[in-house]
Scaffold this active site. Structure first.
Site, short mmCIF file in Angstrom:
data_model
loop_
_atom_site.label_atom_id
_atom_site.label_comp_id
_atom_site.label_asym_id
_atom_site.label_seq_id
_atom_site.Cartn_x
_atom_site.Cartn_y
_atom_site.Cartn_z
N LEU A 56 0.81 -1.21 0.00
CA LEU A 56 0.00 0.00 0.00
C LEU A 56 0.85 1.27 0.00
CD1 LEU A 56 -2.78 -1.04 2.55
CD2 LEU A 56 -2.75 -1.32 0.06
N HIS A 61 -3.49 4.26 -2.52
CA HIS A 61 -4.49 3.40 -1.87
C HIS A 61 -5.14 4.14 -0.70
CE1 HIS A 61 -1.60 0.21 -3.43
NE2 HIS A 61 -2.74 -0.16 -3.97
P1 AMP Z 1 -3.78 -2.29 -6.72
O1 AMP Z 1 -3.37 -2.63 -5.33
O2 AMP Z 1 -2.64 -1.87 -7.59
O3 AMP Z 1 -4.64 -3.37 -7.34
O4 AMP Z 1 -4.68 -1.01 -6.61
C1 AMP Z 1 -5.82 -0.99 -5.78
C2 AMP Z 1 -6.60 0.26 -6.08
O5 AMP Z 1 -5.79 1.40 -5.84
C3 AMP Z 1 -7.04 0.33 -7.55
O6 AMP Z 1 -8.35 0.87 -7.61
C4 AMP Z 1 -6.04 1.28 -8.13
O7 AMP Z 1 -6.51 1.98 -9.28
C5 AMP Z 1 -5.81 2.24 -6.97
N1 AMP Z 1 -4.56 2.96 -7.14
C6 AMP Z 1 -3.34 2.42 -7.37
N2 AMP Z 1 -2.42 3.40 -7.52
C7 AMP Z 1 -3.08 4.58 -7.41
C8 AMP Z 1 -2.69 5.96 -7.49
N3 AMP Z 1 -1.44 6.31 -7.74
N4 AMP Z 1 -3.63 6.89 -7.30
C9 AMP Z 1 -4.92 6.55 -7.07
N5 AMP Z 1 -5.36 5.27 -6.98
C10 AMP Z 1 -4.46 4.30 -7.16
#
Ligand code: AMP
Length: 281
Positions: free
Chosen positions: A33, A37
């Site tokens: 995270l 996140h």
């Molecule tokens: P992940 O753990 O990569 O599957 O991401 C979980 C959630 O966090 C997903 O909805 C991603 O789009 C969001 N997320 C990941 N990186 C970012 C970021 N830099 N800014 C905003 N949301 C993010």
């Protein structure tokens, strides 16, 4: 903090909250995270009574087994960050909890999962749809929060709910991209970059920003070429694709005169690490 490892325990806890008419926000993640996140959890906390965060590295969405193997896992730090952010409900299932048997469902999303990420990561969005639908059935959130960093995923999850889970009434909220101070979109995969690669990867965002200023003088194709050439000039970076599409059907934009909202979506390899980003034009 309430940490649940089984769906039965989580479900019965959430059923009690729903009986008290509490609303539930949901932030699905794969862990490692970062502030991106955490920004989703903050939005959820501001719009719902209780926020559930899941951490599950979903094997069915990885088309490359090496990518799954090297995906960063930092569970103790993650729990600490969630505590600090005031998140009180965390779901940490293992693979057999989510997939007691093989999930062979095939989702049909038409064009939107055939282009960009869908074209370059075969089966990726089918895996995303599998895990998101399973998690939604367990959590039954009022609202679920997704980052616009994964723009195509956000569009597909909205379609998943509309086409396959319409009765659930889950509202999908898209949240803005959180960036490093140098402009690089935050990503769990950034952990895998050296500090030199991390610095050079900031060119992805600065080039997209520059492209946005050139739309008055350059055609769509010229902007695409500009972005691809500029990024490929950097020896650390190699563009996999850069497409400019409308923000709902994800169809290619041909001229700036078209009425739809336009998004430029990019995937770039920095060494062996694959990074994605996007910009609204
Ligand atoms: P992940 O753990 O990569 O599957 O991401 C979980 C959630 O966090 C997903 O909805 C991603 O789009 C969001 N997320 C990941 N990186 C970012 C970021 N830099 N800014 C905003 N949301 C993010």
């Amino acid at each position: 903090m309430n940490i649940f490892k089984t769906k039965t325990e989580l479900s019965s806890f959430l059923t009690e909250l729903r009986k008290k008419n509490k609303t539930i926000g949901f932030v699905p993640t794969m862990g490692a995270l970062h502030d991106g996140h955490i920004s989703l959890t903050k939005q959820s906390a501001s719009q719902t009574d209780y926020t559930v965060v899941s951490i599950f590295v979903n094997p069915t969405q990885f088309n490359d087994p090496k990518d799954l193997e090297k995906y960063p896992r930092t569970i103790d730090k993650d729990i600490e960050k969630l505590k600090q952010a005031g998140v009180s409900i965390v779901f940490l299932p293992n693979v057999t909890e989510i997939y007691p048997k093989k999930d062979s469902r095939i989702f049909d999303f038409g064009n939107i999962d055939k282009v960009m990420e869908g074209k370059h990561r075969q089966g990726h969005f089918n895996g995303v749809a599998q895990v998101v639908s399973i998690l939604f059935e367990i959590v039954i959130p009022n609202k679920a929060f997704f980052g616009l960093k994964d723009f195509q995923q956000y569009v597909i999850v909205k379609e998943l709910v509309k086409k396959y889970m319409a009765d659930s009434n889950i509202e999908i909220i898209g949240c803005k991209i959180i960036r490093e101070p140098n402009g690089l979109a935050m990503s769990s995969r950034n952990e895998l970059l050296s500090s030199q690669e991390r610095e050079n990867a900031s060119i992805i965002n600065s080039t997209l920003q520059k492209a946005k200023t050139l739309t008055g003088e350059k055609s769509v194709d010229e902007i695409k070429n500009f972005v691809i050439q500029k990024i490929n000039q950097n020896k650390f970076l190699k563009v996999e694709y850069f497409d400019i599409v409308d923000d709902t059907k994800l169809e290619q934009i041909k001229t700036w005169e078209e009425k739809s909202q336009k998004v430029g979506c990019i995937a770039v390899f920095c060494g062996s690490v694959r990074l994605i980003d996007n910009i609204y034009f």
